[in-house]
Design a protein around this motif. Sequence first.
Motif, PDB file in Angstrom:
ATOM      1  N   ARG A  28       0.884  -1.402  -0.025  1.00 30.27           N
ATOM      2  CA  ARG A  28       0.031  -0.085  -0.048  1.00 30.27           C
ATOM      3  C   ARG A  28       0.868   1.260  -0.053  1.00 30.27           C
ATOM      4  O   ARG A  28       0.652   2.329  -0.685  1.00 30.27           O
ATOM      5  N   SER A  29       2.123   1.112   0.940  1.00 27.21           N
ATOM      6  CA  SER A  29       2.822   2.275   0.853  1.00 27.21           C
ATOM      7  C   SER A  29       3.656   2.577  -0.499  1.00 27.21           C
ATOM      8  O   SER A  29       3.801   3.654  -1.003  1.00 27.21           O
ATOM      9  N   ILE A  30       4.129   1.333  -1.044  1.00 28.68           N
ATOM     10  CA  ILE A  30       4.681   1.432  -2.408  1.00 28.68           C
ATOM     11  C   ILE A  30       3.791   2.160  -3.407  1.00 28.68           C
ATOM     12  O   ILE A  30       4.321   3.137  -4.092  1.00 28.68           O
ATOM     13  N   VAL A  31       2.464   1.843  -3.446  1.00 31.59           N
ATOM     14  CA  VAL A  31       1.694   2.314  -4.490  1.00 31.59           C
ATOM     15  C   VAL A  31       1.446   3.818  -4.187  1.00 31.59           C
ATOM     16  O   VAL A  31       1.316   4.703  -5.067  1.00 31.59           O
ATOM     17  N   GLN A  32       1.167   4.101  -2.963  1.00 38.15           N
ATOM     18  CA  GLN A  32       1.066   5.499  -2.589  1.00 38.15           C
ATOM     19  C   GLN A  32       2.094   6.356  -2.827  1.00 38.15           C
ATOM     20  O   GLN A  32       1.810   7.600  -3.517  1.00 38.15           O
ATOM     21  N   GLU A  33       3.423   5.977  -2.639  1.00 38.53           N
ATOM     22  CA  GLU A  33       4.504   6.697  -2.814  1.00 38.53           C
ATOM     23  C   GLU A  33       4.740   6.812  -4.499  1.00 38.53           C
ATOM     24  O   GLU A  33       5.135   7.936  -4.870  1.00 38.53           O
ATOM     25  N   PHE A  34       4.418   5.650  -5.070  1.00 37.98           N
ATOM     26  CA  PHE A  34       4.750   5.567  -6.445  1.00 37.98           C
ATOM     27  C   PHE A  34       3.637   6.880  -7.215  1.00 37.98           C
ATOM     28  O   PHE A  34       4.116   7.617  -7.950  1.00 37.98           O
ATOM     29  N   TYR A  35       2.203   7.044  -6.656  1.00 38.79           N
ATOM     30  CA  TYR A  35       1.601   8.002  -7.215  1.00 38.79           C
ATOM     31  C   TYR A  35       2.144   9.315  -6.597  1.00 38.79           C
ATOM     32  O   TYR A  35       2.449  10.433  -7.541  1.00 38.79           O
ATOM     33  N   SER A  36       2.397   9.478  -5.286  1.00 38.64           N
ATOM     34  CA  SER A  36       2.559  11.103  -5.015  1.00 38.64           C
ATOM     35  C   SER A  36       3.995  11.619  -5.298  1.00 38.64           C
ATOM     36  O   SER A  36       3.879  12.742  -5.531  1.00 38.64           O
ATOM     37  N   SER A  37       4.858  10.666  -5.588  1.00 37.94           N
ATOM     38  CA  SER A  37       6.200  11.056  -5.968  1.00 37.94           C
ATOM     39  C   SER A  37       6.148  11.607  -7.375  1.00 37.94           C
ATOM     40  O   SER A  37       7.226  11.960  -7.860  1.00 37.94           O
ATOM     41  N   HIS A  38       5.227  11.476  -8.282  1.00 38.98           N
ATOM     42  CA  HIS A  38       5.388  11.689  -9.683  1.00 38.98           C
ATOM     43  C   HIS A  38       4.196  12.637 -10.117  1.00 38.98           C
ATOM     44  O   HIS A  38       3.836  12.872 -11.315  1.00 38.98           O
ATOM     45  N   VAL A  39       3.579  13.221  -9.059  1.00 42.52           N
ATOM     46  CA  VAL A  39       2.580  14.283  -9.283  1.00 42.52           C
ATOM     47  C   VAL A  39       3.077  15.336 -10.288  1.00 42.52           C
ATOM     48  O   VAL A  39       2.525  15.979 -11.141  1.00 42.52           O
ATOM     49  N   LEU A  40       4.339  15.794 -10.166  1.00 45.16           N
ATOM     50  CA  LEU A  40       5.204  16.844 -11.043  1.00 45.16           C
ATOM     51  C   LEU A  40       5.063  16.558 -12.483  1.00 45.16           C
ATOM     52  O   LEU A  40       4.765  17.234 -13.103  1.00 45.16           O
ATOM     53  N   PHE A  41       5.502  15.128 -12.536  1.00 44.71           N
ATOM     54  CA  PHE A  41       5.426  14.682 -14.041  1.00 44.71           C
ATOM     55  C   PHE A  41       4.089  14.582 -14.511  1.00 44.71           C
ATOM     56  O   PHE A  41       4.084  15.279 -15.884  1.00 44.71           O
ATOM     57  N   PHE A  42       3.096  14.196 -13.932  1.00 47.53           N
ATOM     58  CA  PHE A  42       1.545  14.185 -14.287  1.00 47.53           C
ATOM     59  C   PHE A  42       1.220  15.509 -14.850  1.00 47.53           C
ATOM     60  O   PHE A  42       0.749  15.997 -15.987  1.00 47.53           O
ATOM     61  N   ARG A  43       1.633  16.638 -13.955  1.00 46.30           N
ATOM     62  CA  ARG A  43       1.277  18.023 -14.277  1.00 46.30           C
ATOM     63  C   ARG A  43       1.984  18.399 -15.713  1.00 46.30           C
ATOM     64  O   ARG A  43       1.503  19.232 -16.297  1.00 46.30           O
ATOM     65  N   SER A  44       3.306  17.742 -15.754  1.00 43.59           N
ATOM     66  CA  SER A  44       3.795  18.121 -17.014  1.00 43.59           C
ATOM     67  C   SER A  44       3.266  17.934 -18.367  1.00 43.59           C
ATOM     68  O   SER A  44       3.519  18.201 -19.311  1.00 43.59           O
ATOM     69  N   LEU A  45       2.085  16.843 -18.194  1.00 49.66           N
ATOM     70  CA  LEU A  45       1.496  16.559 -19.462  1.00 49.66           C
ATOM     71  C   LEU A  45       0.253  17.432 -19.686  1.00 49.66           C
ATOM     72  O   LEU A  45      -0.624  16.897 -20.765  1.00 49.66           O
ATOM     73  N   GLN A  46       0.044  18.462 -18.999  1.00 46.78           N
ATOM     74  CA  GLN A  46      -1.044  19.479 -19.219  1.00 46.78           C
ATOM     75  C   GLN A  46      -1.596  19.527 -20.372  1.00 46.78           C
ATOM     76  O   GLN A  46      -2.572  19.466 -20.891  1.00 46.78           O
ATOM     77  N   SER A  47      -0.574  19.915 -21.384  1.00 42.37           N
ATOM     78  CA  SER A  47      -1.007  20.380 -22.813  1.00 42.37           C
ATOM     79  C   SER A  47      -1.569  18.925 -23.571  1.00 42.37           C
ATOM     80  O   SER A  47      -2.017  19.440 -24.342  1.00 42.37           O
ATOM     81  N   LEU A  48      -1.473  17.860 -22.982  1.00 43.55           N
ATOM     82  CA  LEU A  48      -2.248  16.738 -23.642  1.00 43.55           C
ATOM     83  C   LEU A  48      -3.759  16.797 -23.294  1.00 43.55           C
ATOM     84  O   LEU A  48      -4.565  15.998 -23.964  1.00 43.55           O
ATOM     85  N   PHE A  49      -4.361  17.392 -22.355  1.00 43.81           N
ATOM     86  CA  PHE A  49      -5.511  17.280 -21.795  1.00 43.81           C
ATOM     87  C   PHE A  49      -6.366  18.634 -21.633  1.00 43.81           C
ATOM     88  O   PHE A  49      -5.501  19.947 -21.492  1.00 43.81           O
ATOM     89  N   ARG A  50      -7.643  18.570 -21.751  1.00 37.91           N
ATOM     90  CA  ARG A  50      -8.444  19.928 -21.422  1.00 37.91           C
ATOM     91  C   ARG A  50      -8.494  19.894 -20.036  1.00 37.91           C
ATOM     92  O   ARG A  50      -8.459  21.074 -19.406  1.00 37.91           O
TER      93      ARG A  50
END
Length: 345
Positions: free
Chosen positions: A160-182
């Motif tokens: 559970r911690s691994i998946v939580q960390e997997f998600y939270s440590s990559h939020v900046l990368f997800f934000r970098s994809l903004q131009s792909l979505f409305r």
Amino acid sequence: MKKKKGRTGRRRTRKRMEVSAVNQSCDIRYVQLRKWLKNRGFRESQLRAVHFPDTGRGLMTTHLLQPGDLIISLPESCLLTTDTVLESYLGNYIRRWCPPVSPMLALCTFLVTERYAGDRSLWKPYLDVLPSSYDCPVYWDPEIVTLLPEPVRQKAEQQRSIVQEFYSSHVLFFRSLQSLFRENPESILSYDAMRWAWCTVNTRTVYMKHAQRDCFSSEQDVYALAPFLDLLNHSPGVQVEAAFNDEIRRYEIRTKVQYRKYDQVFICYGPHDNHRLLLEYGFVAANNPHQSVYVTTGKCMLGLDFLPKKKTTRRVDLIKARDFKILKFSCTHFPQSLANAVKLC
Ligand SMILES: C[S@@+](CC[C@H](N)C(=O)[O-])C[C@H]1O[C@@H](n2cnc3c(N)ncnc32)[C@H](O)[C@@H]1O
């Protein structure tokens, strides 16, 4: 005493099992998947998607299969790997991102964005047959996890911690994809979506080693999602030969055991005990020859106190020297004297 069934009895049982298995291959989703696979070079196979009463969805053979026969041969164009991701609209985002993303993150991000694309996705027929959720502990209520016996509870919480960390440590990368979505990318690449993708990769990929690339972190890149092939369930008792054939660029699986017509065909995910199967795949296997017993070191030491000192000194020294917290014994090799002693503690 229970009477043993004769040949006719066994045949009747088999018949009953066959009757309760539900063939799903006429379901529009499987028809679309087969069409999609055919367009990518997959030749018609003798396997059919069926819901079995004991194992859930799996693959049934419509022909007798002999040891050495090919179960399935999937062309590279059907495999979803990090190459697929790098060739997609995500490729440039991944190449530009620093520090480099892991192969796992690349695959998970692609799965989520393709699922979001819906009808526009080239992978839609595959995505449509993927489970919408999983039975691994990361999907369980925390109160249920606390009911697990000690060693497996710790590992479930770790997952559970691994998946939580997997998600939270990559939020900046997800934000970098903004131009792909409305929409806001974080609403698409949410924790729930990434947990689903993580379990998809963790429970369904086959091993396929890729060369290390600079655009990825140093984590091993060994995953390939293999549509249709990934409907094969696990049996600890079967043996297969499975690998990517570099010469013909296809992922192939050969059986080493025989299957009768209409049998469910299995592969072996590895010599895993039921703890590992539960944690990694969300199920346990009946009659698992790899089943193990876990004993905390404290209990084991107490147990050893009951045994003759001559026999145990070396073992106790070893346990102390390595500072083991939990000891794992294979069921077939668990010493009876120790089992009796542990029962007394
Ligand atoms: C690669 S998929 C196999 C196909 C899967 N049953 C499906 O419907 O998509 C692996 C998952 O199948 C299930 N599974 C595999 N072998 C099983 C078995 N022997 N008994 C019960 N479930 C099994 C588990 O949920 C596991 O995570």
